[in-house]
Design a protein around this motif. Structure first.
Motif, PDB file in Angstrom:
ATOM      1  N   ARG A 102       0.751  -1.377   0.003  1.00 26.70           N
ATOM      2  CA  ARG A 102       0.028  -0.283   0.016  1.00 26.70           C
ATOM      3  C   ARG A 102       0.804   1.024  -0.211  1.00 26.70           C
ATOM      4  O   ARG A 102       0.643   2.346  -0.627  1.00 26.70           O
ATOM      5  CB  ARG A 102      -0.925   0.025   1.286  1.00 26.70           C
ATOM      6  CG  ARG A 102      -2.046   1.078   1.234  1.00 26.70           C
ATOM      7  CD  ARG A 102      -2.806   0.994   2.513  1.00 26.70           C
ATOM      8  NE  ARG A 102      -3.637  -0.423   2.525  1.00 26.70           N
ATOM      9  CZ  ARG A 102      -3.644  -1.125   3.062  1.00 26.70           C
ATOM     10  NH1 ARG A 102      -2.641  -1.394   4.027  1.00 26.70           N
ATOM     11  NH2 ARG A 102      -4.354  -2.156   2.866  1.00 26.70           N
ATOM     12  N   ARG A 103       1.727   1.090   0.726  1.00 30.75           N
ATOM     13  CA  ARG A 103       2.981   2.301   0.739  1.00 30.75           C
ATOM     14  C   ARG A 103       3.756   2.643  -0.575  1.00 30.75           C
ATOM     15  O   ARG A 103       3.852   3.619  -1.059  1.00 30.75           O
ATOM     16  CB  ARG A 103       3.885   1.997   2.099  1.00 30.75           C
ATOM     17  CG  ARG A 103       4.757   3.289   2.185  1.00 30.75           C
ATOM     18  CD  ARG A 103       5.607   3.094   3.341  1.00 30.75           C
ATOM     19  NE  ARG A 103       4.970   2.517   4.571  1.00 30.75           N
ATOM     20  CZ  ARG A 103       5.490   1.423   5.015  1.00 30.75           C
ATOM     21  NH1 ARG A 103       6.344   0.707   4.432  1.00 30.75           N
ATOM     22  NH2 ARG A 103       4.908   0.652   6.189  1.00 30.75           N
ATOM     23  N   PHE A 148       0.526   3.961  -2.595  1.00 30.69           N
ATOM     24  CA  PHE A 148      -0.072   5.331  -2.369  1.00 30.69           C
ATOM     25  C   PHE A 148       0.891   6.304  -1.538  1.00 30.69           C
ATOM     26  O   PHE A 148       0.560   7.366  -1.058  1.00 30.69           O
ATOM     27  CB  PHE A 148      -1.271   5.085  -1.492  1.00 30.69           C
ATOM     28  CG  PHE A 148      -2.336   4.035  -2.078  1.00 30.69           C
ATOM     29  CD1 PHE A 148      -3.137   4.943  -3.220  1.00 30.69           C
ATOM     30  CD2 PHE A 148      -2.522   3.094  -1.954  1.00 30.69           C
ATOM     31  CE1 PHE A 148      -4.229   4.002  -3.821  1.00 30.69           C
ATOM     32  CE2 PHE A 148      -3.492   2.194  -2.588  1.00 30.69           C
ATOM     33  CZ  PHE A 148      -4.149   2.942  -3.664  1.00 30.69           C
ATOM     34  N   GLY A 149       2.081   5.885  -1.231  1.00 30.19           N
ATOM     35  CA  GLY A 149       2.918   6.558  -0.464  1.00 30.19           C
ATOM     36  C   GLY A 149       2.552   6.782   0.869  1.00 30.19           C
ATOM     37  O   GLY A 149       2.038   5.939   1.415  1.00 30.19           O
ATOM     38  N   ASP A 150       2.599   7.976   1.282  1.00 29.19           N
ATOM     39  CA  ASP A 150       2.185   8.156   2.795  1.00 29.19           C
ATOM     40  C   ASP A 150       1.000   9.032   2.700  1.00 29.19           C
ATOM     41  O   ASP A 150       0.528   9.510   3.862  1.00 29.19           O
ATOM     42  CB  ASP A 150       3.018   9.436   3.290  1.00 29.19           C
ATOM     43  CG  ASP A 150       4.772   8.993   3.328  1.00 29.19           C
ATOM     44  OD1 ASP A 150       4.826   7.871   3.536  1.00 29.19           O
ATOM     45  OD2 ASP A 150       5.611   9.976   3.128  1.00 29.19           O
ATOM     46  N   GLU A 151      -0.144   8.712   1.832  1.00 31.99           N
ATOM     47  CA  GLU A 151      -1.217   8.858   2.092  1.00 31.99           C
ATOM     48  C   GLU A 151      -2.175   8.130   3.333  1.00 31.99           C
ATOM     49  O   GLU A 151      -2.956   8.876   3.759  1.00 31.99           O
ATOM     50  CB  GLU A 151      -2.236   8.778   0.671  1.00 31.99           C
ATOM     51  CG  GLU A 151      -1.920   9.676  -0.606  1.00 31.99           C
ATOM     52  CD  GLU A 151      -2.433   8.966  -1.792  1.00 31.99           C
ATOM     53  OE1 GLU A 151      -3.802   8.628  -1.651  1.00 31.99           O
ATOM     54  OE2 GLU A 151      -1.917   9.324  -2.846  1.00 31.99           O
ATOM     55  N   VAL A 152      -1.627   7.229   3.517  1.00 33.27           N
ATOM     56  CA  VAL A 152      -2.244   6.263   4.458  1.00 33.27           C
ATOM     57  C   VAL A 152      -1.312   6.364   5.741  1.00 33.27           C
ATOM     58  O   VAL A 152      -0.409   5.791   5.729  1.00 33.27           O
ATOM     59  CB  VAL A 152      -2.563   4.825   4.190  1.00 33.27           C
ATOM     60  CG1 VAL A 152      -3.312   4.159   5.229  1.00 33.27           C
ATOM     61  CG2 VAL A 152      -3.512   4.766   2.768  1.00 33.27           C
ATOM     62  N   GLU A 153      -2.104   6.859   6.828  1.00 32.25           N
ATOM     63  CA  GLU A 153      -1.292   6.969   8.029  1.00 32.25           C
ATOM     64  C   GLU A 153      -2.135   6.104   9.281  1.00 32.25           C
ATOM     65  O   GLU A 153      -3.229   6.014   9.318  1.00 32.25           O
ATOM     66  CB  GLU A 153      -1.159   8.520   8.437  1.00 32.25           C
ATOM     67  CG  GLU A 153      -0.476   9.556   7.618  1.00 32.25           C
ATOM     68  CD  GLU A 153      -0.292  10.783   8.016  1.00 32.25           C
ATOM     69  OE1 GLU A 153      -0.778  10.970   9.309  1.00 32.25           O
ATOM     70  OE2 GLU A 153       0.190  11.693   7.456  1.00 32.25           O
TER      71      GLU A 153
END
Length: 211
Positions: free
Chosen positions: A178-179, A182-187
Motif C-alpha cells: 500500500r505504501r 499510495f506513498g504516505d497517503e495512509v497514516e
C-alpha cells in the motif's frame, strides 16, 4: 443456500494479483474465481499466517460465509468464548460483555488464524499461491503497446517479474505494498490500547482482556 452459476466469461483471460493471503485476499480470490478470473495471491509469510484476534461472525459477514459454503467449517472452529471483560491492572473488573445473539460478542466466533486457514483451504485448488514473497515494484503499463497495454508489470522480492491485468492490495494495516502504491497517503493512528486473547491450561478459551 446455493448461488446461481455466474458467467465465467466475465473474467476469462484476465489475471489478478492479490497481495495478502490472510482474510480479505483469499476472500477476494474466491469470488473472482467464480467469475473466471485467473487469481494469484502473494504472501510474505511462508505459509497461511496464523494468530491474530478473534472475529465475531454475524450479520452480512455470516450471510456471505454461508453463500460461500463455509459456515460449517467456521462453526467447527468456534472459540466458544463467553464474552469480554475489561479489567484494571490488579485484575479487578470494570465491565463485562457476555455473548448474545445481537450484542457486541456473538455465540459464533473464530480466531483470525483459523479463519485464514478456512479461506486458504477453500481457494488453494483454484488460486496460485506465492508464499515467502512480496511485491517490491509495480510498473503501470497503461501506455504500453500490444499484450502489455493496460497491464501492470510486477517485480517480486524473489526476482520474478510478471504482468497482471489487475493488482489488488489486500494485506495488513502496515502494508508495504500500500505504501508502495499510495506513498504516505495512509497514516496509522495509534490509540494506546492493547488486546490479549489466551487459553487456560485446559485449552479452553478465556475472556479476552483489553487494557
Amino acid at each position: 443456500m446455493t448461488l446461481p452459476s455466474p458467467p465465467l466469461s466475465f473474467g476469462k483471460g484476465k489475471s489478478v494479483l492479490i497481495s495478502g493471503g490472510s482474510i480479505s485476499g483469499p476472500s477476494t480470490a474466491w469470488w473472482l474465481n467464480r467469475y473466471g478470473f485467473e487469481t494469484t495471491i502473494v504472501e510474505r509469510w511462508h505459509e497461511p499466517r496464523g494468530g491474530g484476534q478473534n472475529i465475531d461472525v454475524r450479520g452480512v459477514g455470516r450471510e456471505i460465509i454461508t453463500k460461500m459454503g463455509l459456515l460449517d467449517a467456521v462453526k467447527s472452529r468456534n472459540t466458544t468464548a463467553k464474552g469480554l471483560q475489561i479489567v484494571r491492572e490488579d485484575g479487578s473488573k470494570i465491565a463485562a460483555f457476555p455473548t448474545s445473539a445481537n450484542g457486541p460478542f456473538t455465540e459464533l466466533e473464530i480466531l483470525r488464524g483459523d479463519f485464514a486457514q478456512v479461506l486458504y483451504n477453500a481457494t488453494k485448488e483454484s488460486t496460485r499461491y506465492l508464499f515467502g514473497d512480496c511485491i517490491v515494484g509495480i510498473d503501470d503499463e497503461e501506455n504500453g503497446t500490444g499484450d502489455k497495454q493496460g497491464k501492470a508489470s510486477v517485480t517480486f522480492q524473489s526476482g520474478r517479474v510478471e504482468d497482471f491485468d489487475i493488482v489488488v492490495v489486500a494485506d495488513g494495516v502496515r502494508s508495504r505494498t500500500r505504501r508502495l502504491v499510495f506513498g504516505d497517503e495512509v497514516e496509522l493512528k495509534r490509540l494506546g490500547m492493547c488486546v490479549n486473547f489466551s487459553r487456560d491450561q485446559d485449552g479452553q478459551d478465556t475472556f479476552p482482556t483489553a487494557e
